[in-house]
Design a protein around this motif. Structure first.
Motif, PDB file in Angstrom:
ATOM      1  N   PHE A   1     -62.888  11.444  -6.879  1.00  0.00           N
ATOM      2  CA  PHE A   1     -61.780  10.449  -7.629  1.00  0.00           C
ATOM      3  C   PHE A   1     -60.958   9.794  -6.759  1.00  0.00           C
ATOM      4  O   PHE A   1     -60.362  10.258  -5.990  1.00  0.00           O
ATOM      5  N   TYR A   2     -61.356   8.546  -6.603  1.00  0.00           N
ATOM      6  CA  TYR A   2     -60.355   7.654  -5.570  1.00  0.00           C
ATOM      7  C   TYR A   2     -59.556   6.819  -6.722  1.00  0.00           C
ATOM      8  O   TYR A   2     -59.920   5.726  -7.126  1.00  0.00           O
ATOM      9  N   LEU A   3     -58.461   7.689  -6.732  1.00  0.00           N
ATOM     10  CA  LEU A   3     -57.492   7.129  -7.599  1.00  0.00           C
ATOM     11  C   LEU A   3     -56.316   5.956  -6.930  1.00  0.00           C
ATOM     12  O   LEU A   3     -55.993   6.355  -5.780  1.00  0.00           O
ATOM     13  N   GLN A   4     -56.145   4.847  -7.322  1.00  0.00           N
ATOM     14  CA  GLN A   4     -55.562   3.861  -6.852  1.00  0.00           C
ATOM     15  C   GLN A   4     -53.945   4.517  -6.361  1.00  0.00           C
ATOM     16  O   GLN A   4     -53.460   5.110  -7.065  1.00  0.00           O
ATOM     17  N   PRO A   5     -53.233   4.134  -5.329  1.00  0.00           N
ATOM     18  CA  PRO A   5     -52.048   4.450  -4.803  1.00  0.00           C
ATOM     19  C   PRO A   5     -50.827   4.280  -5.766  1.00  0.00           C
ATOM     20  O   PRO A   5     -49.911   4.829  -6.034  1.00  0.00           O
ATOM     21  N   SER A   6     -51.052   2.919  -6.480  1.00  0.00           N
ATOM     22  CA  SER A   6     -50.017   2.577  -7.314  1.00  0.00           C
ATOM     23  C   SER A   6     -49.687   3.456  -8.527  1.00  0.00           C
ATOM     24  O   SER A   6     -48.774   3.437  -9.243  1.00  0.00           O
ATOM     25  N   VAL A   7     -50.644   4.434  -8.879  1.00  0.00           N
ATOM     26  CA  VAL A   7     -50.293   5.140  -9.967  1.00  0.00           C
ATOM     27  C   VAL A   7     -50.579   6.722  -9.678  1.00  0.00           C
ATOM     28  O   VAL A   7     -51.003   7.613 -10.271  1.00  0.00           O
ATOM     29  N   GLY A   8     -50.292   6.943  -8.157  1.00  0.00           N
ATOM     30  CA  GLY A   8     -50.259   8.231  -7.531  1.00  0.00           C
ATOM     31  C   GLY A   8     -51.212   8.646  -6.727  1.00  0.00           C
ATOM     32  O   GLY A   8     -51.153   9.878  -6.188  1.00  0.00           O
ATOM     33  N   GLY A   9     -52.276   7.781  -6.532  1.00  0.00           N
ATOM     34  CA  GLY A   9     -53.433   8.162  -5.543  1.00  0.00           C
ATOM     35  C   GLY A   9     -53.012   8.076  -4.128  1.00  0.00           C
ATOM     36  O   GLY A   9     -51.927   7.505  -3.908  1.00  0.00           O
ATOM     37  N   ARG A  10     -54.045   8.148  -3.189  1.00  0.00           N
ATOM     38  CA  ARG A  10     -53.725   7.899  -1.842  1.00  0.00           C
ATOM     39  C   ARG A  10     -54.940   7.254  -1.151  1.00  0.00           C
ATOM     40  O   ARG A  10     -56.039   7.242  -1.831  1.00  0.00           O
ATOM     41  N   ALA A  11     -54.630   6.677  -0.196  1.00  0.00           N
ATOM     42  CA  ALA A  11     -55.856   5.946   0.355  1.00  0.00           C
ATOM     43  C   ALA A  11     -56.800   6.938   1.191  1.00  0.00           C
ATOM     44  O   ALA A  11     -56.378   7.890   1.837  1.00  0.00           O
ATOM     45  N   LEU A  12     -58.134   6.840   1.058  1.00  0.00           N
ATOM     46  CA  LEU A  12     -59.190   7.715   1.442  1.00  0.00           C
ATOM     47  C   LEU A  12     -60.284   6.854   2.225  1.00  0.00           C
ATOM     48  O   LEU A  12     -60.849   6.051   1.683  1.00  0.00           O
ATOM     49  N   GLY A  13     -60.250   7.053   3.425  1.00  0.00           N
ATOM     50  CA  GLY A  13     -61.116   6.332   4.300  1.00  0.00           C
ATOM     51  C   GLY A  13     -62.663   6.444   4.273  1.00  0.00           C
ATOM     52  O   GLY A  13     -62.925   7.641   3.584  1.00  0.00           O
ATOM     53  N   PHE A  14     -63.539   5.655   4.778  1.00  0.00           N
ATOM     54  CA  PHE A  14     -64.865   5.918   4.736  1.00  0.00           C
ATOM     55  C   PHE A  14     -65.208   7.090   5.375  1.00  0.00           C
ATOM     56  O   PHE A  14     -66.221   7.887   4.804  1.00  0.00           O
ATOM     57  N   SER A  15     -64.619   7.596   6.309  1.00  0.00           N
ATOM     58  CA  SER A  15     -64.849   9.064   6.906  1.00  0.00           C
ATOM     59  C   SER A  15     -64.549  10.104   6.061  1.00  0.00           C
ATOM     60  O   SER A  15     -65.849  10.986   5.841  1.00  0.00           O
ATOM     61  N   PHE A  16     -63.733  10.151   5.186  1.00  0.00           N
ATOM     62  CA  PHE A  16     -63.483  11.121   4.106  1.00  0.00           C
ATOM     63  C   PHE A  16     -64.702  11.065   3.301  1.00  0.00           C
ATOM     64  O   PHE A  16     -65.406  12.220   2.692  1.00  0.00           O
ATOM     65  N   TRP A  17     -65.122   9.986   2.618  1.00  0.00           N
ATOM     66  CA  TRP A  17     -65.987   9.867   1.601  1.00  0.00           C
ATOM     67  C   TRP A  17     -67.493  10.285   2.135  1.00  0.00           C
ATOM     68  O   TRP A  17     -68.150  10.997   1.455  1.00  0.00           O
ATOM     69  N   ARG A  18     -67.584  10.040   3.488  1.00  0.00           N
ATOM     70  CA  ARG A  18     -69.057  10.490   3.939  1.00  0.00           C
ATOM     71  C   ARG A  18     -68.667  11.930   4.134  1.00  0.00           C
ATOM     72  O   ARG A  18     -70.006  12.652   3.714  1.00  0.00           O
ATOM     73  N   ARG A  19     -67.804  12.649   4.450  1.00  0.00           N
ATOM     74  CA  ARG A  19     -67.790  14.004   4.551  1.00  0.00           C
ATOM     75  C   ARG A  19     -67.732  14.936   3.097  1.00  0.00           C
ATOM     76  O   ARG A  19     -68.265  15.711   2.913  1.00  0.00           O
ATOM     77  N   PHE A  20     -67.178  14.014   2.245  1.00  0.00           N
ATOM     78  CA  PHE A  20     -67.089  14.347   0.817  1.00  0.00           C
ATOM     79  C   PHE A  20     -68.696  14.415   0.188  1.00  0.00           C
ATOM     80  O   PHE A  20     -68.748  15.300  -0.494  1.00  0.00           O
ATOM     81  N   ALA A  21     -69.213  13.366   0.540  1.00  0.00           N
ATOM     82  CA  ALA A  21     -70.585  13.359   0.037  1.00  0.00           C
ATOM     83  C   ALA A  21     -71.652  14.415   0.389  1.00  0.00           C
ATOM     84  O   ALA A  21     -72.753  14.640  -0.148  1.00  0.00           O
TER      85      ALA A  21
END
Length: 339
Positions: free
Chosen positions: A144-164
């Protein structure tokens, strides 16, 4: 997760984020909560997402104590459905809380958990991946990549590669409301070679365009196949139809025009003009007008319609009557509201 449900998730289905029905005392209105589930199921959705942002994260507050009751009610209604549904439960908090919530979801018969990382705002990437792995050991995970304006946080390419690379990840809801960050997620999944991770849009500001776009980074293209959207908690019957018509379709002037219309409606419902302050109350207002909710009440008394938001909802109602499912709701509402 059984193979039939996994096949549905991979093919792409329409999943609304389930709101919370409260009475004037800000207590759970069980009759209307059930009615909402019945509405979505009758509208032809492919799943329900419960305990997510649209359901209000505060249901987890021990003073509120609604997390398990609300998930249980939705599970009971999904048990009565005549067609199979992908059962998605929202999970958040620090690792201990997230794992405990995941165990509750498993007990209640949910298929996957939608994992919010909002509570780990200051955690580094290693800690985030460790957290995700702990949850994935219990149940299949939808990122879940939730936008920061409603409580999420920025998550970069490196995170998503490891997450996948986490085996238990089966899908990702991409909802940063940002083109660059959307590309980060899709490119990461493609670089890892995970064709078995289904891509879902949560970009309520770009729904149709997400479905129409082939995403390619110098190789074979991938598509966003489904939507898991707060926007789809209203006018759901029509949403199911335009998901069916736009998924994997080629862009046409009519579909591009539809995309602008849907985004314009979302701006009103989500209160984009006021940084999404009224994003939940705006959805409640549509459901109130349809007679499914009694009022706009949220658990947080400070949440409500922003100044001018009602006028904006009036405007899109008048501009896009073909996107409303008011007639469908009016025909069946009384039956859905029976205890």
């Amino acid at each position: 997760m059984n193979l039939g449900i996994r096949a549905m998730l991979d093919e792409g289905v329409a999943i609304p984020a389930h709101p919370l029905a409260l009475n004037s005392a800000r207590k759970l209105d069980e009759r209307r909560q059930r009615a909402l589930s019945r509405y979505y199921i009758a509208a032809g959705v492919g799943g329900l997402a419960v305990g997510v942002h649209t359901t209000q994260f505060a249901i987890r507050d021990p003073r509120v104590g609604l997390y398990e009751p609300v998930l249980s009610l939705a599970a009971e209604e999904m048990n009565r459905a005549v067609h199979p549904l992908v059962r998605v439960a929202g999970v958040c908090g620090e690792t201990r809380q997230a794992v405990a919530e995941t165990q509750t979801c498993e007990k209640l018969g949910y298929h996957v958990v939608l994992l919010s990382l909002a509570a780990l705002r200051d955690a580094d990437e290693d800690a985030l991946i460790s957290h995700c792995r702990a949850v994935a050991e219990v149940m299949p995970v939808v990122g879940f990549y939730l936008q920061p304006s409603v409580g999420g946080r920025a998550l970069g390419f490196s995170f998503w590669r490891r997450f996948a690379e986490i085996e238990g990840v089966v899908a990702i809801k991409i909802a940063p409301f940002n083109r660059y960050q959307t590309l980060d997620v899709i490119r990461a999944v493609m670089e890892v070679g995970r064709d078995d991770i289904a891509l879902y849009t949560g970009n309520d500001d770009n729904i149709i365009a997400d479905f129409l776009t082939p995403y390619s980074f110098g190789g074979a293209a991938r598509r966003i196949v489904g939507g898991l959207l707060g926007h789809w908690s209203v006018w759901t019957r029509q949403a199911v139809e335009y998901h069916r018509n736009s998924r994997n379709a080629e862009p046409t002037p009519d579909l591009l025009r539809l995309g602008v219309e849907v985004t314009d409606c979302n701006a009103a419902f989500f209160d984009a003009a006021n940084h999404y302050h009224g994003c939940i109350a705006g959805l409640h207002e549509v459901l109130r007008r349809q007679g499914l909710l009694e009022g706009l009440w949220c658990l947080d008394e400070s949440e409500g319609l922003s100044s001018g938001q009602k006028d904006e909802i009036d405007r899109v109602y008048a501009a896009y009557p073909h996107l409303s499912d008011d007639a469908f709701v009016a025909e069946h509402r009384d039956a859905w509201l029976r205890a």
